[in-house]
Enzyme design. Structure first.
Site, PDB file in Angstrom:
ATOM      1  N   LYS A 112       0.762  -0.707  -0.005  1.00 17.10           N
ATOM      2  CA  LYS A 112      -0.538   0.509  -0.044  1.00 17.10           C
ATOM      3  C   LYS A 112       0.971   0.849  -0.268  1.00 17.10           C
ATOM      4  CE  LYS A 112      -3.554  -1.825   0.600  1.00 17.10           C
ATOM      5  NZ  LYS A 112      -3.894  -3.840   0.457  1.00 17.10           N
TER       6      LYS A 112
HETATM    7  C1  LIG Z   1      -4.351  -4.354  -0.017  1.00 18.08           C
HETATM    8  C2  LIG Z   1      -3.675  -5.487  -0.056  1.00 18.08           C
HETATM    9  C3  LIG Z   1      -3.303  -6.316  -0.722  1.00 18.08           C
HETATM   10  C4  LIG Z   1      -5.045  -6.670  -2.269  1.00 18.08           C
HETATM   11  O1  LIG Z   1      -4.854  -5.639  -4.029  1.00 18.08           O
HETATM   12  P1  LIG Z   1      -6.215  -5.250  -3.490  1.00 18.08           P
HETATM   13  O2  LIG Z   1      -5.414  -4.155  -4.314  1.00 18.08           O
HETATM   14  O3  LIG Z   1      -6.736  -5.161  -2.947  1.00 18.08           O
HETATM   15  O4  LIG Z   1      -6.452  -5.690  -4.881  1.00 18.08           O
HETATM   16  C5  LIG Z   1      -2.582  -7.872  -1.266  1.00 18.08           C
HETATM   17  N1  LIG Z   1      -2.078  -8.201  -0.148  1.00 18.08           N
HETATM   18  C6  LIG Z   1      -2.021  -7.036   1.097  1.00 18.08           C
HETATM   19  C7  LIG Z   1      -0.574  -7.444   2.289  1.00 18.08           C
HETATM   20  C8  LIG Z   1      -1.993  -5.882   1.193  1.00 18.08           C
HETATM   21  O5  LIG Z   1      -2.617  -5.089   1.904  1.00 18.08           O
END
Ligand SMILES: *Cc1c(COP(=O)(O)O)cnc(C)c1O
Length: 467
Positions: A112
């Site tokens: 993120k």
């Molecule tokens: C948010 C997240 C995901 C999923 O990503 P999306 O864009 O919502 O599909 C996968 N792994 C981790 C560790 C995340 O924080």
């Protein structure tokens, strides 16, 4: 560059308006009016370039002249200066044709950070130039809250209030939210569940006078600017492995469909991608969608990969818009079915188109741990549970051996020590940033699980609320 809504009834907006708006007024999601195109020569020229330079080149057409190139370059450089790896998103080889793309070298050890660090700086700049302030209110079950607070701490024009369920996030996740000491950061432990937190946030956004007075803004992955920032690493990793002369595939641990949609965008921009593999845990709405052509939400189960524990994948609407030939009327119909009956069905044509570019695989809890273990034994590489779900999927889809498979790694294993201990019998090494946070004082406000109490707190403590 203008952006249009998937529901067809909201006005087309420019980049900064989309950045500050998030969800369109008609309930839809914004997409660029057309996909910018890169020639083979332009893509080939990315070879050997710093991540930041490629990022500016990818983002430039989306920003559409609203931010001067030099400012965009500064924003990107500052955002990735917070990362602890010079390559920003390095590749690691784990098989003859298998690679892992590490997206977790940002300050909160989760992918993120890659987008959030850019988003916060873009928003701060847009607000300052409009002489406005904004108040971010969000709910988190873990990763998003830490990444958002880390990205928005100390920003000039933005206050951030992050709600999390008291006692139900991990120690590492809590400290990422409670140790930043800047005055614009407000970590709120709600006496309730994650659903209570989400319902409170919804109630605040639905209170229109409150929303307007405080300039409420959201930072979840329906915000286009987050997806834009994620397109970049599809290009840098593919080029590092020989694109555009070579085609590559990606396996993506998927929750809200934001990350894999960024891969789809890269493909539409001209990057030669063979397959995009949607990897889900047992919360498998997307895998069932690929198998059956029906999108049907069920109960959410708690897993070792909590950031993928979702019931509805919001960003899937953006792909549906493309699959239906950008037919907003059709999207409205599908979303009405979903709201009224909890499901919708694609036509055979739409389903066929979906399967042309995407595969999907579900990985259960036992297989997630087994994958962490076998990968560690075979290569010494320790993957976090989200990454393991995608590694497992990449091993089960039909493969062309001349096409490298790049699995996206979305979190550092140290964020999920319990699952790692179960898989390999010992805890992962603790990174310095996690150890450092343990020594810092925590600052948190505990509030009852009640929208009125939270609204009062936000109103009193947000700069925008003051008269
Ligand atoms: C948010 C997240 C995901 C999923 O990503 P999306 O864009 O919502 O599909 C996968 N792994 C981790 C560790 C995340 O924080």
């Amino acid at each position: 560059m203008k952006y249009i809504s998937t529901r067809g009834a909201a006005p087309a907006l420019g980049f900064e308006d989309v950045l500050l708006t998030g969800l369109a007024r008609d309930g839809g999601l914004y997409l660029p009016e057309q996909w910018p195109q890169l020639t083979r020569d332009e893509i080939a020229a990315f070879a050997g370039q710093p991540y930041e330079d490629v990022a500016v080149r990818i983002m430039k057409p989306y920003v559409g002249g609203e931010i001067p190139d030099a400012d965009l370059a500064t924003i990107v450089a500052d955002a990735y200066a917070t990362f602890n790896h010079r390559l920003v998103t390095p590749l690691v080889q784990v098989g003859p044709s298998d690679w892992i793309l590490e997206l977790f070298h940002g300050p909160t050890l989760a992918f993120k950070d890659v987008a959030m660090q850019v988003l916060s700086r873009l928003m701060d700049r847009a607000l300052a130039s409009r002489k406005r302030t904004a108040t971010i209110v969000g709910a988190t079950s873990g990763d998003t809250g830490g990444a958002a607070i880390e990205a928005f701490r100390g920003r000039e024009a933005i206050d951030i209030f992050m709600l999390f369920p008291e006692g139900r996030v991990s120690d590492v996740q809590r400290r990422q939210m409670t140790t930043p000491s800047e005055a614009n950061v407000h970590a709120i432990a709600v006496q309730g569940t994650f659903d209570d937190c989400q319902n409170i946030v919804k109630a605040l956004f639905n209170d229109l006078p409150f929303r307007d007075r405080l300039g409420l803004a959201g930072v979840n992955s329906i915000n286009w600017a987050r997806l834009m920032a994620q397109i970049v690493y599809y290009f840098t990793s593919a080029v590092a492995l020989g694109a555009p002369s070579r085609t590559v595939s990606f396996a993506v641990p998927t929750g809200n469909f934001g990350d894999v949609l960024a891969g789809y965008a890269a493909k539409r921009m001209g990057l030669p991608i063979d397959r995009l593999v949607i990897a889900t845990n047992v919360n498998d709405i997307l895998t069932r969608m690929l198998e059956t052509g029906r999108y049907e939400s069920r109960e959410v189960a708690a897993t070792f990969s909590p950031s993928m524990d979702i019931q509805i994948s919001s960003n899937f609407e953006r792909l549906l818009f493309e699959l239906t030939g950008r037919n907003a009327e059709r999207i409205n119909g599908l979303m009405r079915d979903l709201a009224e009956r909890g499901s919708f069905a694609l036509t055979q044509g739409e389903h066929g188109q979906l399967k042309e570019g995407f595969d999907a695989e579900r990985t259960d809890e036992a297989a997630t741990l087994a994958t962490i273990r076998t990968l560690e034994v075979a290569t010494g590489y320790l993957a976090d549970p989200h990454t393991a779900v995608a590694v497992s999927a990449s091993g089960r889809v039909p493969r062309r051996l001349d096409v490298p498979m790049i699995t996206l790694s979305t979190a550092h294993p140290a964020k999920f020590p319990d699952a790692i201990r179960r898989a390999v019998g010992r805890a992962p090494a603790e990174p310095a940033s996690v150890a450092r946070q343990r020594t810092l004082p925590e600052r948190v406000t505990v509030l009852p699980g009640d929208a009125a109490a939270v609204a009062r707190y936000v109103s009193t403590n947000a700069r925008a609320g003051r008269v």
